[in-house]
Design an enzyme around this catalytic site. Structure first.
Site, PDB file in Angstrom:
ATOM      1  N   ARG A  79      68.144  71.628  28.091  1.00  0.00           N
ATOM      2  CA  ARG A  79      67.338  71.252  26.930  1.00  0.00           C
ATOM      3  C   ARG A  79      68.053  71.483  25.602  1.00  0.00           C
ATOM      4  NH1 ARG A  79      64.165  73.344  30.943  1.00  0.00           N
ATOM      5  NH2 ARG A  79      62.351  72.065  31.510  1.00  0.00           N
ATOM      6  N   HIS A 104      68.429  66.864  29.655  1.00  0.00           N
ATOM      7  CA  HIS A 104      69.392  66.210  30.553  1.00  0.00           C
ATOM      8  C   HIS A 104      69.922  64.883  30.023  1.00  0.00           C
ATOM      9  CE1 HIS A 104      68.744  69.373  33.323  1.00  0.00           C
ATOM     10  NE2 HIS A 104      67.678  68.902  33.941  1.00  0.00           N
ATOM     11  N   HIS A 178      72.575  68.339  39.840  1.00  0.00           N
ATOM     12  CA  HIS A 178      71.160  68.703  39.895  1.00  0.00           C
ATOM     13  C   HIS A 178      70.561  68.533  41.295  1.00  0.00           C
ATOM     14  CE1 HIS A 178      67.077  69.349  38.473  1.00  0.00           C
ATOM     15  NE2 HIS A 178      67.492  69.450  37.215  1.00  0.00           N
ATOM     16  N   ASP A 250      62.834  79.038  35.944  1.00  0.00           N
ATOM     17  CA  ASP A 250      63.456  77.881  35.307  1.00  0.00           C
ATOM     18  C   ASP A 250      64.267  78.423  34.142  1.00  0.00           C
ATOM     19  OD1 ASP A 250      64.228  75.375  34.574  1.00  0.00           O
ATOM     20  OD2 ASP A 250      62.226  74.615  34.100  1.00  0.00           O
ATOM     21  N   GLU A 315      72.063  75.122  39.031  1.00  0.00           N
ATOM     22  CA  GLU A 315      72.813  74.245  38.147  1.00  0.00           C
ATOM     23  C   GLU A 315      73.833  75.042  37.338  1.00  0.00           C
ATOM     24  OE1 GLU A 315      69.763  71.815  35.955  1.00  0.00           O
ATOM     25  OE2 GLU A 315      68.464  72.940  37.343  1.00  0.00           O
TER      26      GLU A 315
END
Length: 350
Positions: A79, A104, A178, A250, A315
């Site tokens: 982000r 992304h 991803h 996350d 990631e």
């Protein structure tokens, strides 16, 4: 090694699938659409293979409902706050495709373009190299960017991912892979019993929109302490403000690094099948995403519905929103320089 037609996009562009295999049960299928890893077959301790990444059997799924399954994401993975950054005195506005933020690479990031591709063989290793040119102003980013991503499958069940990029103007670059992993097999339940170990003493806390606050917080005494192998589900439901903000994990972990180059980042284990995945990277961070927004609405490979937390993303990356945090490692690529990054996945079983 082989190449075949996988499908045709809604814009009538042909998409190929490249298949790589070794003699020990590994089989990797890569699409030119989004540089997607469409399938990754890995053996368990008895040599029984299973596809360990979520995805679709057809191109339409990737075009219309994919939450970045298996794709290379960019220009900027993760982000950017308010879709805005200032570089060399000029402010750039990006698409806001994730609430108030850019995610992304924007509306049509690298996951939604068709790449050029070619197979290669180096000794006993096989691979595919994919290239893409992102024009100046693409999704609001400055400069023309030339990108090269190479997937290599080795005889000893290693998948090597190499990234390279050059730019005509200064621009942020942060590329990542991803894939959503489920080492039991894609669609075989959730990943809460998977055991995860992360080589990180710190992480980057986020606000309510999942943008880093700028703090590098210690993981000690928090649900983010994976320095010892811990089941993903062991603490995910705790009323921790950061878990509430992310609806689970996350978050970006600040990898422990005592040397330059490739360092070990994480180990993932499925205790039922015994399959393991070790991740190493040249990057400073690792985003751990526990599939919090999977809601049983996506029908994937084999017609299986992917439920809540049915996949885990690991990631490798620079930190989210780095262009707006001068204390974070820089993601600015300037003309005359080459962006290089490597991620290594080592598959095994115990």
């Amino acid at each position: 090694m082989s190449r075949a037609l996988f499908g045709t996009t809604q814009d009538s562009v042909a998409v190929d699938v490249y298949t790589l295999a070794n003699a020990h049960g590994m089989r990797l299928r890569v699409l030119t659409y989004g540089a997607v890893i469409q399938s990754l077959q890995a053996p368990d301790a008895y040599g029984r293979p299973a596809d360990v990444v979520l995805g679709f059997d057809d191109l339409r799924g990737y075009e219309t409902q994919s939450p970045y399954f298996g794709a290379v994401v960019g220009r900027y993975a993760n982000r950017i706050a308010a879709g805005r950054f200032t570089l060399d005195g000029k402010t750039y506005q990006l698409a806001k495709n994730n609430g108030p933020n850019s995610l992304h690479g924007g509306v049509r990031g690298f996951d939604k373009v068709v790449w050029e591709a070619a197979l290669f063989q180096h000794g006993d290793s096989v691979g595919v190299v994919l290239t893409h040119t992102s024009p100046d102003g693409d999704e609001g980013y400055p400069g023309e960017l030339h990108v090269r991503v190479t997937y290599t499958l080795t005889p000893d069940n290693h998948v090597v991912i190499d990234y390279e990029a050059t730019a005509t103007s200064a621009t942020p670059v942060n590329l990542s892979q991803h894939s959503y992993f489920n080492l039991a097999g894609a669609g075989d339940g959730d990943i809460l019993a998977h055991v995860l170990k992360i080589d990180a003493d710190r992480f980057t806390p986020v606000d309510s929109t999942l943008i880093p606050t700028g703090q590098l917080a210690p993981v000690a005494g928090t649900p983010f302490d994976f320095r010892k192998a811990t089941a993903i589900g062991a603490r995910i439901a705790l009323p921790d403000p950061q878990l509430v903000a992310g609806k689970g994990y996350d978050h970006n972990f600040v990898l422990t690094r005592t040397t330059a180059g490739l360092v070990h980042a994480a180990t993932l284990l499925d205790p039922v099948s015994g399959r393991t995945l070790d991740v190493s990277t040249t990057e400073p961070g690792l985003q751990v995403y526990s599939g919090n927004f999977l809601a049983g609405t996506i029908r994937g490979k084999g017609g299986i519905t992917y439920g809540h937390r049915s996949g885990l993303c690991l990631e490798t990356q620079h930190f989210p929103d780095s262009p707006n945090h001068s204390t974070f490692p820089s993601t600015i690529l300037r003309p005359g320089r080459t962006y290089r990054s490597r991620t290594l996945w080592v598959f095994g079983a115990q």
